[in-house]
Design a protein around this motif. Structure first.
Motif, PDB file in Angstrom:
ATOM      1  N   ILE A  30      56.038  47.057  38.255  1.00 15.25           N
ATOM      2  CA  ILE A  30      54.694  47.691  37.097  1.00 15.25           C
ATOM      3  C   ILE A  30      54.140  48.723  37.894  1.00 15.25           C
ATOM      4  N   ASP A  31      53.799  49.871  37.470  1.00 17.19           N
ATOM      5  CA  ASP A  31      52.997  50.786  37.980  1.00 17.19           C
ATOM      6  C   ASP A  31      51.860  50.667  37.390  1.00 17.19           C
ATOM      7  N   PHE A  32      50.501  50.621  38.110  1.00 23.02           N
ATOM      8  CA  PHE A  32      49.360  50.396  37.532  1.00 23.02           C
ATOM      9  C   PHE A  32      48.433  51.615  37.991  1.00 23.02           C
ATOM     10  N   PRO A  33      47.593  51.975  36.919  1.00 20.18           N
ATOM     11  CA  PRO A  33      46.652  53.187  37.028  1.00 20.18           C
ATOM     12  C   PRO A  33      46.090  53.303  38.307  1.00 20.18           C
ATOM     13  N   GLU A  34      45.573  52.260  39.174  1.00 25.10           N
ATOM     14  CA  GLU A  34      45.093  52.299  40.350  1.00 25.10           C
ATOM     15  C   GLU A  34      45.241  51.330  41.049  1.00 25.10           C
ATOM     16  N   PHE A  35      45.201  51.158  42.306  1.00 24.33           N
ATOM     17  CA  PHE A  35      45.532  50.383  43.284  1.00 24.33           C
ATOM     18  C   PHE A  35      45.063  48.868  42.954  1.00 24.33           C
ATOM     19  N   GLY A  38      46.454  46.932  40.193  1.00 25.31           N
ATOM     20  CA  GLY A  38      47.338  46.046  40.675  1.00 25.31           C
ATOM     21  C   GLY A  38      47.102  44.770  41.390  1.00 25.31           C
ATOM     22  N   ILE A  39      46.051  44.873  42.236  1.00 23.85           N
ATOM     23  CA  ILE A  39      45.612  43.778  43.071  1.00 23.85           C
ATOM     24  C   ILE A  39      45.106  42.597  42.090  1.00 23.85           C
ATOM     25  N   ASP A  40      44.330  43.206  41.046  1.00 24.25           N
ATOM     26  CA  ASP A  40      43.632  42.308  40.068  1.00 24.25           C
ATOM     27  C   ASP A  40      44.659  41.460  39.395  1.00 24.25           C
ATOM     28  N   ALA A  41      45.864  42.202  38.986  1.00 21.25           N
ATOM     29  CA  ALA A  41      47.135  41.563  38.199  1.00 21.25           C
ATOM     30  C   ALA A  41      47.739  40.602  39.161  1.00 21.25           C
ATOM     31  N   VAL A  42      48.022  41.150  40.431  1.00 26.69           N
ATOM     32  CA  VAL A  42      48.321  39.867  41.419  1.00 26.69           C
ATOM     33  C   VAL A  42      47.549  38.717  41.515  1.00 26.69           C
ATOM     34  N   ASP A  57      57.823  35.978  44.199  1.00 29.22           N
ATOM     35  CA  ASP A  57      57.726  36.977  45.674  1.00 29.22           C
ATOM     36  C   ASP A  57      57.063  38.140  45.112  1.00 29.22           C
ATOM     37  N   ILE A  58      56.103  38.593  45.727  1.00 28.02           N
ATOM     38  CA  ILE A  58      55.349  39.497  45.294  1.00 28.02           C
ATOM     39  C   ILE A  58      55.044  40.838  46.279  1.00 28.02           C
ATOM     40  N   ASP A  59      55.655  42.089  45.927  1.00 28.49           N
ATOM     41  CA  ASP A  59      55.674  43.380  46.737  1.00 28.49           C
ATOM     42  C   ASP A  59      54.633  44.380  46.284  1.00 28.49           C
ATOM     43  N   ILE A  60      53.529  44.638  46.900  1.00 30.60           N
ATOM     44  CA  ILE A  60      52.500  45.739  46.768  1.00 30.60           C
ATOM     45  C   ILE A  60      52.882  46.771  47.346  1.00 30.60           C
ATOM     46  N   ARG A  61      52.980  48.011  46.754  1.00 29.33           N
ATOM     47  CA  ARG A  61      53.357  49.250  47.281  1.00 29.33           C
ATOM     48  C   ARG A  61      52.475  50.176  46.637  1.00 29.33           C
ATOM     49  N   TRP A  62      51.099  50.362  47.225  1.00 30.49           N
ATOM     50  CA  TRP A  62      50.300  51.339  46.551  1.00 30.49           C
ATOM     51  C   TRP A  62      50.129  50.826  44.998  1.00 30.49           C
ATOM     52  N   ARG A  63      50.141  51.462  44.085  1.00 28.95           N
ATOM     53  CA  ARG A  63      49.890  51.116  42.728  1.00 28.95           C
ATOM     54  C   ARG A  63      51.085  50.456  42.089  1.00 28.95           C
ATOM     55  N   THR A  64      52.349  50.147  42.801  1.00 33.02           N
ATOM     56  CA  THR A  64      53.450  49.442  42.215  1.00 33.02           C
ATOM     57  C   THR A  64      53.525  48.222  42.761  1.00 33.02           C
ATOM     58  N   VAL A  65      53.652  47.119  41.667  1.00 35.59           N
ATOM     59  CA  VAL A  65      53.812  45.805  42.164  1.00 35.59           C
ATOM     60  C   VAL A  65      55.083  45.226  41.652  1.00 35.59           C
ATOM     61  N   THR A  66      55.764  44.952  42.251  1.00 33.73           N
ATOM     62  CA  THR A  66      56.997  43.848  42.181  1.00 33.73           C
ATOM     63  C   THR A  66      57.124  42.592  42.138  1.00 33.73           C
ATOM     64  N   PHE A  67      57.389  42.082  41.041  1.00 39.25           N
ATOM     65  CA  PHE A  67      57.534  40.471  40.877  1.00 39.25           C
ATOM     66  C   PHE A  67      58.919  40.010  41.225  1.00 39.25           C
ATOM     67  N   ALA A  68      59.459  39.113  41.737  1.00 36.40           N
ATOM     68  CA  ALA A  68      60.606  38.708  41.866  1.00 36.40           C
ATOM     69  C   ALA A  68      60.513  37.057  41.693  1.00 36.40           C
ATOM     70  N   LEU A  69      61.534  36.629  40.720  1.00 34.57           N
ATOM     71  CA  LEU A  69      61.546  35.193  40.560  1.00 34.57           C
ATOM     72  C   LEU A  69      63.138  34.503  40.951  1.00 34.57           C
ATOM     73  N   VAL A  70      62.859  33.654  41.666  1.00 35.60           N
ATOM     74  CA  VAL A  70      64.430  32.861  41.892  1.00 35.60           C
ATOM     75  C   VAL A  70      63.902  31.301  42.222  1.00 35.60           C
TER      76      VAL A  70
END
Length: 93
Positions: A30-35, A38-42, A57-70
Protein backbone atom coordinates in the motif's frame (compact mmCIF):
# COMPACT_ATOMS: atom_id res chain seq x y z
CA UNK A 1 -5.77 -25.56 11.44
CA UNK A 2 -5.25 -26.72 7.88
CA UNK A 3 -3.21 -25.09 5.17
CA UNK A 4 -5.50 -23.92 2.37
CA UNK A 5 -5.28 -25.53 -1.05
CA UNK A 6 -4.27 -23.43 -4.06
CA UNK A 7 -7.92 -23.36 -5.16
CA UNK A 8 -9.04 -22.18 -1.72
CA UNK A 9 -6.41 -19.43 -1.69
CA UNK A 10 -7.42 -18.34 -5.20
CA UNK A 11 -11.07 -18.19 -4.13
CA UNK A 12 -10.16 -16.12 -1.07
CA UNK A 13 -8.04 -13.73 -3.14
CA UNK A 14 -11.02 -12.88 -5.32
CA UNK A 15 -12.62 -11.23 -2.29
CA UNK A 16 -9.55 -9.37 -1.05
CA UNK A 17 -8.52 -5.86 -2.10
CA UNK A 18 -5.09 -5.79 -3.74
CA UNK A 19 -3.76 -9.00 -2.20
CA UNK A 20 -1.80 -11.59 -4.14
CA UNK A 21 -0.04 -14.84 -3.39
CA UNK A 22 3.73 -14.51 -3.59
CA UNK A 23 6.53 -16.52 -2.02
CA UNK A 24 4.05 -18.73 -0.15
CA UNK A 25 2.22 -15.87 1.56
CA UNK A 26 -0.62 -13.43 1.02
CA UNK A 27 0.91 -10.02 0.24
CA UNK A 28 -0.38 -6.51 -0.21
CA UNK A 29 1.64 -3.33 -0.73
CA UNK A 30 0.00 0.00 0.00
CA UNK A 31 1.32 3.42 -0.97
CA UNK A 32 0.44 6.08 1.58
CA UNK A 33 0.43 9.83 0.88
CA UNK A 34 3.16 10.42 3.45
CA UNK A 35 5.53 8.42 5.62
CA UNK A 36 3.71 9.05 8.90
CA UNK A 37 0.38 7.91 7.43
CA UNK A 38 2.00 4.56 6.69
CA UNK A 39 3.46 4.37 10.18
CA UNK A 40 0.03 5.12 11.68
CA UNK A 41 -1.52 2.33 9.58
CA UNK A 42 1.18 -0.08 10.77
CA UNK A 43 0.47 0.88 14.38
CA UNK A 44 -3.27 0.24 13.96
CA UNK A 45 -2.66 -3.11 12.25
CA UNK A 46 -0.09 -4.07 14.92
CA UNK A 47 -2.54 -3.33 17.74
CA UNK A 48 -5.18 -5.50 16.07
CA UNK A 49 -2.66 -8.27 15.34
CA UNK A 50 -1.59 -8.29 18.98
CA UNK A 51 -5.22 -8.71 20.11
CA UNK A 52 -5.71 -11.54 17.60
CA UNK A 53 -2.32 -13.14 18.37
CA UNK A 54 -1.67 -13.41 14.63
CA UNK A 55 1.05 -11.14 13.35
CA UNK A 56 1.82 -10.16 9.75
CA UNK A 57 5.31 -9.59 8.49
CA UNK A 58 5.53 -5.86 7.77
CA UNK A 59 8.02 -4.11 5.52
CA UNK A 60 8.16 -0.30 5.49
CA UNK A 61 9.88 1.47 2.59
CA UNK A 62 9.32 5.21 2.88
CA UNK A 63 5.62 5.59 1.97
CA UNK A 64 5.06 1.98 0.87
CA UNK A 65 4.04 -0.60 3.45
CA UNK A 66 3.89 -4.29 2.55
CA UNK A 67 1.98 -6.75 4.68
CA UNK A 68 2.67 -10.49 4.32
CA UNK A 69 0.56 -13.19 5.92
CA UNK A 70 1.43 -16.86 6.39
CA UNK A 71 0.84 -19.13 9.35
CA UNK A 72 4.43 -20.18 9.97
CA UNK A 73 3.47 -22.85 12.51
CA UNK A 74 1.34 -24.57 9.84
CA UNK A 75 3.74 -24.02 6.97
CA UNK A 76 1.37 -22.15 4.68
CA UNK A 77 -1.65 -19.92 4.20
CA UNK A 78 -4.60 -20.68 6.47
CA UNK A 79 -8.03 -19.23 7.20
CA UNK A 80 -6.39 -17.07 9.89
CA UNK A 81 -4.31 -15.35 7.21
CA UNK A 82 -7.34 -14.72 5.02
CA UNK A 83 -9.24 -13.32 8.01
CA UNK A 84 -6.31 -11.05 8.92
CA UNK A 85 -6.06 -9.83 5.32
CA UNK A 86 -9.74 -8.82 5.52
CA UNK A 87 -9.07 -7.13 8.85
CA UNK A 88 -6.11 -5.21 7.40
CA UNK A 89 -8.28 -4.08 4.48
CA UNK A 90 -10.84 -2.79 6.96
CA UNK A 91 -8.23 -1.07 9.13
CA UNK A 92 -6.28 0.69 6.38
CA UNK A 93 -9.21 1.26 4.03
Amino acid sequence: MAVLSDDEVDAALSGLNGWKRADGALRRSIDFPEFLAGIDAVRRVAEHAEREDHHPDIDIRWRTVTFALVTHSEGGITDRDVAMARDIDRIVG
